[in-house]
Design a protein around this motif. Structure first.
Motif, PDB file in Angstrom:
ATOM      1  N   LEU A  34       1.026  -1.521  -0.215  1.00  0.00           N
ATOM      2  CA  LEU A  34      -0.082  -0.362  -0.503  1.00  0.00           C
ATOM      3  C   LEU A  34       1.165   1.193  -0.131  1.00  0.00           C
ATOM      4  O   LEU A  34       0.348   2.510  -0.108  1.00  0.00           O
ATOM      5  N   VAL A  35       1.878   1.071  -0.036  1.00  0.00           N
ATOM      6  CA  VAL A  35       3.609   2.521   0.179  1.00  0.00           C
ATOM      7  C   VAL A  35       2.705   3.407  -1.186  1.00  0.00           C
ATOM      8  O   VAL A  35       2.749   4.369  -1.013  1.00  0.00           O
ATOM      9  N   ASP A  36       2.623   1.801  -2.348  1.00  0.00           N
ATOM     10  CA  ASP A  36       2.557   2.762  -3.709  1.00  0.00           C
ATOM     11  C   ASP A  36       1.740   2.342  -4.383  1.00  0.00           C
ATOM     12  O   ASP A  36       1.404   2.444  -5.451  1.00  0.00           O
ATOM     13  N   VAL A  37       1.067   1.074  -4.377  1.00  0.00           N
ATOM     14  CA  VAL A  37      -0.414   0.287  -4.819  1.00  0.00           C
ATOM     15  C   VAL A  37      -1.357   0.338  -3.596  1.00  0.00           C
ATOM     16  O   VAL A  37      -1.453  -0.214  -3.175  1.00  0.00           O
ATOM     17  N   THR A  38      -2.266   1.487  -4.065  1.00  0.00           N
ATOM     18  CA  THR A  38      -2.908   1.093  -3.467  1.00  0.00           C
ATOM     19  C   THR A  38      -4.775   1.214  -4.096  1.00  0.00           C
ATOM     20  O   THR A  38      -5.309   1.061  -3.566  1.00  0.00           O
ATOM     21  N   ASN A  39      -4.322   1.173  -4.940  1.00  0.00           N
ATOM     22  CA  ASN A  39      -6.501   0.769  -5.487  1.00  0.00           C
ATOM     23  C   ASN A  39      -6.205  -0.536  -5.212  1.00  0.00           C
ATOM     24  O   ASN A  39      -5.480  -1.603  -5.646  1.00  0.00           O
ATOM     25  N   THR A  40      -7.839  -1.393  -5.336  1.00  0.00           N
ATOM     26  CA  THR A  40      -7.990  -2.659  -4.940  1.00  0.00           C
ATOM     27  C   THR A  40      -8.145  -3.712  -5.972  1.00  0.00           C
ATOM     28  O   THR A  40      -7.556  -4.232  -4.956  1.00  0.00           O
ATOM     29  N   TYR A  41      -7.866  -3.149  -7.314  1.00  0.00           N
ATOM     30  CA  TYR A  41      -7.918  -3.547  -8.603  1.00  0.00           C
ATOM     31  C   TYR A  41      -6.612  -4.089  -8.478  1.00  0.00           C
ATOM     32  O   TYR A  41      -6.550  -5.721  -8.619  1.00  0.00           O
ATOM     33  N   SER A  42      -5.762  -3.451  -8.274  1.00  0.00           N
ATOM     34  CA  SER A  42      -4.646  -3.677  -7.965  1.00  0.00           C
ATOM     35  C   SER A  42      -3.723  -4.880  -7.350  1.00  0.00           C
ATOM     36  O   SER A  42      -3.263  -5.992  -7.519  1.00  0.00           O
ATOM     37  N   ILE A  43      -4.623  -4.717  -6.411  1.00  0.00           N
ATOM     38  CA  ILE A  43      -4.076  -5.610  -5.259  1.00  0.00           C
ATOM     39  C   ILE A  43      -4.327  -6.347  -5.003  1.00  0.00           C
ATOM     40  O   ILE A  43      -3.648  -8.243  -5.543  1.00  0.00           O
ATOM     41  N   PHE A  44      -6.021  -7.305  -6.369  1.00  0.00           N
ATOM     42  CA  PHE A  44      -6.320  -8.283  -5.888  1.00  0.00           C
ATOM     43  C   PHE A  44      -5.699  -8.971  -7.822  1.00  0.00           C
ATOM     44  O   PHE A  44      -5.391 -10.059  -7.314  1.00  0.00           O
ATOM     45  N   LEU A  45      -5.098  -8.522  -8.426  1.00  0.00           N
ATOM     46  CA  LEU A  45      -4.830  -8.752  -9.320  1.00  0.00           C
ATOM     47  C   LEU A  45      -3.456  -9.212  -9.245  1.00  0.00           C
ATOM     48  O   LEU A  45      -2.775 -10.278  -9.743  1.00  0.00           O
ATOM     49  N   LEU A  46      -2.468  -8.783  -7.739  1.00  0.00           N
ATOM     50  CA  LEU A  46      -1.231  -9.407  -7.297  1.00  0.00           C
ATOM     51  C   LEU A  46      -1.345 -10.318  -7.179  1.00  0.00           C
ATOM     52  O   LEU A  46      -0.640 -11.368  -6.935  1.00  0.00           O
ATOM     53  N   TRP A  47      -2.682 -10.712  -6.437  1.00  0.00           N
ATOM     54  CA  TRP A  47      -2.688 -11.621  -5.354  1.00  0.00           C
ATOM     55  C   TRP A  47      -3.395 -12.978  -5.975  1.00  0.00           C
ATOM     56  O   TRP A  47      -3.014 -14.127  -6.088  1.00  0.00           O
ATOM     57  N   LEU A 190       3.712   0.687 -13.089  1.00  0.00           N
ATOM     58  CA  LEU A 190       4.832   1.226 -11.591  1.00  0.00           C
ATOM     59  C   LEU A 190       6.256  -0.190 -11.070  1.00  0.00           C
ATOM     60  O   LEU A 190       5.401  -1.416 -11.090  1.00  0.00           O
ATOM     61  N   PRO A 191       7.107   0.239 -11.032  1.00  0.00           N
ATOM     62  CA  PRO A 191       7.743  -1.145 -10.477  1.00  0.00           C
ATOM     63  C   PRO A 191       8.021  -1.273  -9.442  1.00  0.00           C
ATOM     64  O   PRO A 191       7.669  -2.369  -9.029  1.00  0.00           O
ATOM     65  N   ALA A 192       7.529  -0.750  -8.720  1.00  0.00           N
ATOM     66  CA  ALA A 192       6.685  -1.036  -7.103  1.00  0.00           C
ATOM     67  C   ALA A 192       5.591  -2.201  -7.614  1.00  0.00           C
ATOM     68  O   ALA A 192       5.310  -2.818  -6.416  1.00  0.00           O
ATOM     69  N   PHE A 193       5.148  -2.381  -8.463  1.00  0.00           N
ATOM     70  CA  PHE A 193       3.546  -3.601  -8.691  1.00  0.00           C
ATOM     71  C   PHE A 193       4.414  -4.675  -8.813  1.00  0.00           C
ATOM     72  O   PHE A 193       4.207  -5.821  -8.398  1.00  0.00           O
ATOM     73  N   ALA A 194       5.567  -4.295  -9.663  1.00  0.00           N
ATOM     74  CA  ALA A 194       6.338  -5.792  -9.865  1.00  0.00           C
ATOM     75  C   ALA A 194       6.971  -6.682  -8.580  1.00  0.00           C
ATOM     76  O   ALA A 194       7.171  -7.348  -8.048  1.00  0.00           O
ATOM     77  N   THR A 195       7.849  -5.015  -7.922  1.00  0.00           N
ATOM     78  CA  THR A 195       8.382  -5.890  -6.371  1.00  0.00           C
ATOM     79  C   THR A 195       7.355  -5.885  -5.711  1.00  0.00           C
ATOM     80  O   THR A 195       7.704  -6.781  -4.744  1.00  0.00           O
TER      81      THR A 195
END
Length: 260
Positions: A34-47, A190-195
């Motif tokens: 959540l430091v760089d990725v705050t959208n709920t869709y983005s969080i769900f997509l990561l998992w 964002l690079p943070a998404f990959a991290t």
């Protein structure tokens, strides 16, 4: 005919997969995301991506485990398909880093969480718990299966109760971290998404755990694939729901950059 008296069923194999996957990672990763990725869709997509990657691995190991049918997991697969030296090396890597480090981390996390009872639990307690669990798993396959199933049941029951309460309880007055808009389209670049995805894949570690005891699974060609796939899908669903309830019940300011 091969005796089945010293074999475990697919349910115990699923319990091994689930218990190895669900750990401290799911409860400590969201704050850093959540430091760089705050959208709920983005969080769900990561998992979801993490779950898909783990599922791909489960498909591969299900095929390998069904073919070789022996205990050892990576050791057997590398030894038989490439060269015994690779199997030897991966065994030492697993002993020193792959298995020992997560076990130590889990024991230290347990010690830290228990400190909430206003008592200091140090490294000695963590070491003692490792030896105690190892002792309980050393008697027989039947006894260790029951021990493992019991504590896995406790873990799953806790997760299910947490999810039910989190979904049914109303949102707090302080707000939440849920954010459903189109900003996810920029965040995933964002690079943070990959991290963040690296931390997510760590949380899925353990999807292959049942393959290490493939030789002890009853009807391995049927039950090993079932245990790996069912366990991985179950954990993926749990991870998505756990992230949802954490986002639902706390604002970003209380979550970002912090361990849960």
């Amino acid at each position: 005919m091969e005796s089945t008296s010293h074999h475990i069923g697919w349910k115990t194999a699923v319990a091994i997969v689930v218990s190895n996957m669900i750990g401290t990672g799911i409860f400590t990763t969201l704050g850093f995301q959540l430091v760089d990725v705050t959208n709920t869709y983005s969080i769900f997509l990561l998992w979801i991506i993490g779950g898909i990657l783990a599922l791909f691995g489960a498909f591969c190991y299900a095929e390998l485990g069904s073919h070789f049918k022996g205990n050892g997991g990576d050791f057997i697969y590398l030894k038989e398909t490439y060269h015994p030296l690779l199997g030897y090396l991966v065994s030492w890597i697993s002993l020193i880093i792959g298995f020992s480090s997560p076990v130590a981390l889990a024991a230290l996390a347990m010690s830290k969480y228990l400190s909430a009872f206003n008592y200091s639990f140090g490294n000695g307690f963590a070491i003692g718990m490792i030896f105690l669990v190892a002792l309980f798993l050393s008697f027989s396959l039947k006894a260790s299966s029951r021990f493992h199933n019991f504590f896995t049941f406790i873990k799953i029951a806790f997760i299910i109760v947490l999810i039910i309460l989190g979904v049914t309880l109303s949102e707090p007055e302080i707000g939440n971290s849920l954010k459903f808009d189109n900003s996810w389209q920029n965040e995933i670049m964002l690079p943070a998404f990959a991290t963040s995805l690296v931390f997510v894949t760590y949380s899925y570690t353990g999807w292959n755990s049942a393959s290490y005891i493939a030789g002890e699974i009853k009807d391995v060609q049927k039950n090993l694939p079932k245990s790996l796939i069912v366990g991985t899908v179950f954990v993926t669903v749990c991870y998505l729901l756990i992230n949802f309830i954490m986002l639902k019940h706390a604002p970003v300011s209380q979550l970002a950059g912090k361990k849960m």
